[in-house]
Design an enzyme around this catalytic site. Structure first.
Site, PDB file in Angstrom:
ATOM      1  CG  ASP A  43      -2.383   0.108   0.758  1.00  0.00           C
ATOM      2  OD1 ASP A  43      -2.748  -0.195  -0.836  1.00  0.00           O
ATOM      3  OD2 ASP A  43      -3.039   0.537   1.654  1.00  0.00           O
ATOM      4  CE  LYS A  44      -0.195   8.570   1.244  1.00  0.00           C
ATOM      5  NZ  LYS A  44      -1.299   9.532   1.898  1.00  0.00           N
TER       6      LYS A  44
END
Length: 402
Positions: free
Chosen positions: A118-119
């Protein structure tokens, strides 16, 4: 007379276009070059070349620094949030490995990532599977179209039905953090002076070892209820290595290997251990968190989380020595992986921590956590869970960061 009629008939026929140069010379009545015909001819030439390059199912070994990206997974049709796959697909198209229309619909190339980081999360051993044209110097050509902080480090042929996510047995993540995170809350420490002592490291490893085995981790994600069977996850190992100094700050790396992980699970596992070691929570909270009771588990910062490697042990046993396929092991690439981490991943984590102080700022929030949550908090979190359930992966695995 017949010969003259034949010549007249031939002269009346439209001229056959034999080459792309003739296409360029042809001019329409309005005085503009016939660009459409030139494009069609170019596409035909390209298609002829591509037909000579066989399409095969492969896996690519990827390493990348995730800072500045909104995760690995591509959001087709959305240019607002740039992802690692955006840059990867663009490089695959530009290098000639896949047709341009396959870049728009990744299902056409049977594309599958092993883990959806993810980010801000980096990777040293991400694996993607897809069908490509096996062009000459394929790795060099793909890397020529990628930024330096994204590299393809290896390639292997796999079986036609291979899916990198479904065939993965386990995933190993690391989490790099400054060791002052383990300093007791009652001790006033200076970040650049603090050094982790042997006794504290032993206690950290004793607590991390508690996670080994199969447990109900519903309290370690916002998306699972206590009776959801998929909240049970199997952890194979978890430990903290010896500390080391970079840029005058002491760091350590925690490694965890598990079958799969839910969103935020790893960060919450680490966050809870930090809260215990710092004196905010009792050791018994770990076992209590596996029960049906709702427990307030703090989530450590996303900076520092790295997908280290993915494991295909069952696949390797079945196909790795069949004479047609190689085992999905990357011994020969380990040096390149280590160099990439030293050049791109570790400096990003260290410099970002120094500049943004994500760990130091997060540590200041631990005092506001209630490690004996009330029923009111359970209800509030239940609403949050319903609102966020649509963010989860299909199997809830490996969405492990903000």
């Amino acid at each position: 007379m017949m010969a003259e009629d034949l010549r007249a008939a031939v002269a009346g026929q439209p001229k056959r276009l034999n080459s792309s140069s003739e296409v360029v010379e042809r001019v329409e009545e309005n005085g503009h070059q016939n660009k459409r015909l030139k494009r069609d001819a170019d596409e035909e030439d390209g298609e002829d070349q591509n037909k000579r390059s066989p399409k095969r199912k492969i896996v690519l070994l990827m390493a990348y620094s995730g800072k500045g990206y909104h995760g690995m997974q591509r959001n087709v049709g959305s240019s607002q949030f740039k992802t690692i796959e955006d840059d990867l697909v663009s490089a695959l198209v530009q290098s000639g490995c896949i047709p341009e229309n396959h870049g728009e619909d990744m299902k056409k190339m049977s594309f599958q990532r092993c883990a959806r980081t993810d980010k801000g999360v980096s990777a040293a051993g991400q694996i993607v599977s897809l069908k490509v044209r096996l062009i000459d110097d394929i790795l060099e050509k793909i890397n020529n179209h990628l930024p330096s902080h994204i590299r393809i480090l290896g390639l292997k042929r796999v079986t036609g039905g291979f899916n990198s996510k479904n065939k993965c047995d386990a995933r190993t993540y690391s989490y790099m953090l400054p060791t002052f995170a383990f300093a007791h809350k009652d001790h006033d420490v200076q970040e650049e002076v603090y050094r982790l002592d042997k006794e504290t490291l032993e206690r950290v490893n004793k607590l991390l070892a508690c996670y080994k085995g199969t447990h109900n981790f519903h309290n370690f994600t916002s998306q699972k209820g206590p009776r959801d069977p998929s909240a049970k996850r199997y952890i194979m190992e978890m430990y903290c290595g010896e500390p080391f100094v970079r840029e005058n700050i002491e760091f350590a790396v925690i490694k965890v290997k598990g079958q799969s992980f839910m969103m935020h699970q790893i960060r919450k596992m680490i966050g809870l251990v930090i809260a215990i070691v710092k004196g905010y929570a009792a050791e018994s909270i770990i076992r209590r968190s596996w029960g049906e009771e709702k427990v307030d588990v703090p989530k450590a910062p996303g900076l520092g989380l790295v997908l280290e490697r993915v494991h295909f042990e069952k696949y390797n046993r079945r196909f790795g020595n069949d004479g047609l396929h190689e085992p999905l092991e990357w011994t020969e690439e380990e040096e390149k992986i280590a160099v990439f981490k030293e050049q791109y991943i570790y400096p990003t984590i260290i410099n970002t921590e120094r500049e943004e102080k994500s760990m130091a700022n997060w540590l200041n929030t631990l005092s506001i956590h209630d490690f004996n949550s009330s029923a009111v908090e359970m209800q509030a979190d239940s609403k949050t869970s319903k609102n966020s359930s649509d963010l989860e992966d299909s199997d809830g695995s490996d969405g492990d960061s903000d």
